[in-house]
Design a protein around this motif. Structure first.
Motif, mmCIF file in Angstrom:
data_model
loop_
_atom_site.group_PDB
_atom_site.id
_atom_site.type_symbol
_atom_site.label_atom_id
_atom_site.label_comp_id
_atom_site.label_asym_id
_atom_site.label_seq_id
_atom_site.Cartn_x
_atom_site.Cartn_y
_atom_site.Cartn_z
ATOM 1 N N SER A 86 0.821 -1.210 0.000
ATOM 2 C CA SER A 86 0.000 0.000 0.000
ATOM 3 C C SER A 86 0.853 1.257 0.000
ATOM 4 O O SER A 86 0.574 2.220 -0.723
ATOM 5 N N GLU A 89 2.488 1.690 -3.391
ATOM 6 C CA GLU A 89 1.514 2.174 -4.372
ATOM 7 C C GLU A 89 1.305 3.678 -4.239
ATOM 8 O O GLU A 89 1.248 4.401 -5.242
ATOM 9 N N THR A 92 4.294 5.463 -5.603
ATOM 10 C CA THR A 92 4.274 5.431 -7.067
ATOM 11 C C THR A 92 3.383 6.536 -7.621
ATOM 12 O O THR A 92 3.737 7.206 -8.610
ATOM 13 N N GLU A 93 2.241 6.754 -6.983
ATOM 14 C CA GLU A 93 1.336 7.815 -7.429
ATOM 15 C C GLU A 93 1.994 9.187 -7.313
ATOM 16 O O GLU A 93 1.878 10.019 -8.221
#
Length: 238
Positions: A86, A89, A92-93
């Motif tokens: 999580s 992720e 990465t955003e």
């Protein structure tokens, strides 16, 4: 469920990852200043305009290290590792929003999952060490980073470094910080209870230095402090 000593990823689930950017800036007064100074410290250590490959340990959440380092030094590239899906992720955003995915390799895992060679010109370990349970596991993590750094390469370490229960006044100040940001009395109590669970910070600045020496790093120099938090720069002993 118990947290594994070397993998605190269990407590950084989707709900915590989603609130991390806001929560971390409240919990650490000066969050952005610490990251900005860390970028300046690495640039001063490595030199301006010099290509470098930077290892970012615990990149998940804001990826703030990479965002600020990349802005200051366009010739740097990054490898980021994090054991939480999580948090990775979310990182990465943030990197995608800042156009940095082409300069960054991300790995779901730990430092031990990287090739065991001295491939990096510098590393950062920000907001991680106090989540690692026990000095033996802290040393193991630091030695894994040391083994992957080139001789004399700098390392930025930033973490909480007091035994919370031994600092009742600082805990009280920390609670007021949350109240200042709009938390109710019950929410402050819950935050204070949470900080006393699931973390194991080094007990002092001297303890941080001892861990670094044991792992093959030289003397450290502190460049930032905020309540429980400290940030230091050291380097691999050649």
């Amino acid at each position: 469920m118990e947290h594994s000593p070397l993998n605190p990823a269990e407590k950084f689930d989707a709900s915590r990852a989603g609130e991390y950017a806001r929560q971390s800036r409240i919990a650490l007064a000066g969050y952005d200043a610490c990251h900005e100074l860390a970028a300046c410290v690495l640039a001063a250590s490595l030199g301006n305009g010099v290509p470098a490959r930077i290892l970012v340990v615990g990149v998940g959440g804001t990826a703030q290290e990479i965002i600020l380092l990349s802005a200051l030094e366009p010739a740097w590239t990054f490898v980021g590792v994090d054991p939480s899906p999580s948090m990775l992720e979310t990182a990465t955003e943030h990197l995608k929003a800042n156009g940095l995915l082409d300069r960054t390799q991300l790995l779901l895992g730990t430092v031990d999952d990287l090739p065991n060679d001295a491939a990096y010109d510098a590393a950062t370990l920000i907001g991680v060490l106090h989540h690692v349970q026990g000095d033996d596991h802290k040393r193991s993590l630091l030695r894994s980073i040391q083994a992957r750094l080139k001789p004399d390469a700098p390392l930025i370490v930033a973490a909480n470094h007091y035994a919370y229960a031994e600092q009742p006044f600082l805990l009280k100040v920390w609670g007021e910080r949350w109240r200042q940001q709009g938390a109710t009395s019950d929410e402050v109590k819950a935050k204070l209870g949470k900080i006393l669970q699931g973390a194991d910070p080094p007990r002092s600045e001297e303890a941080v230095q001892g861990l670094l020496h044991d792992a093959g790093f030289g003397d450290c120099q502190r460049f930032f402090s905020s309540l429980f938090w400290g940030a230091w720069v050291t380097s691999k002993v050649a």
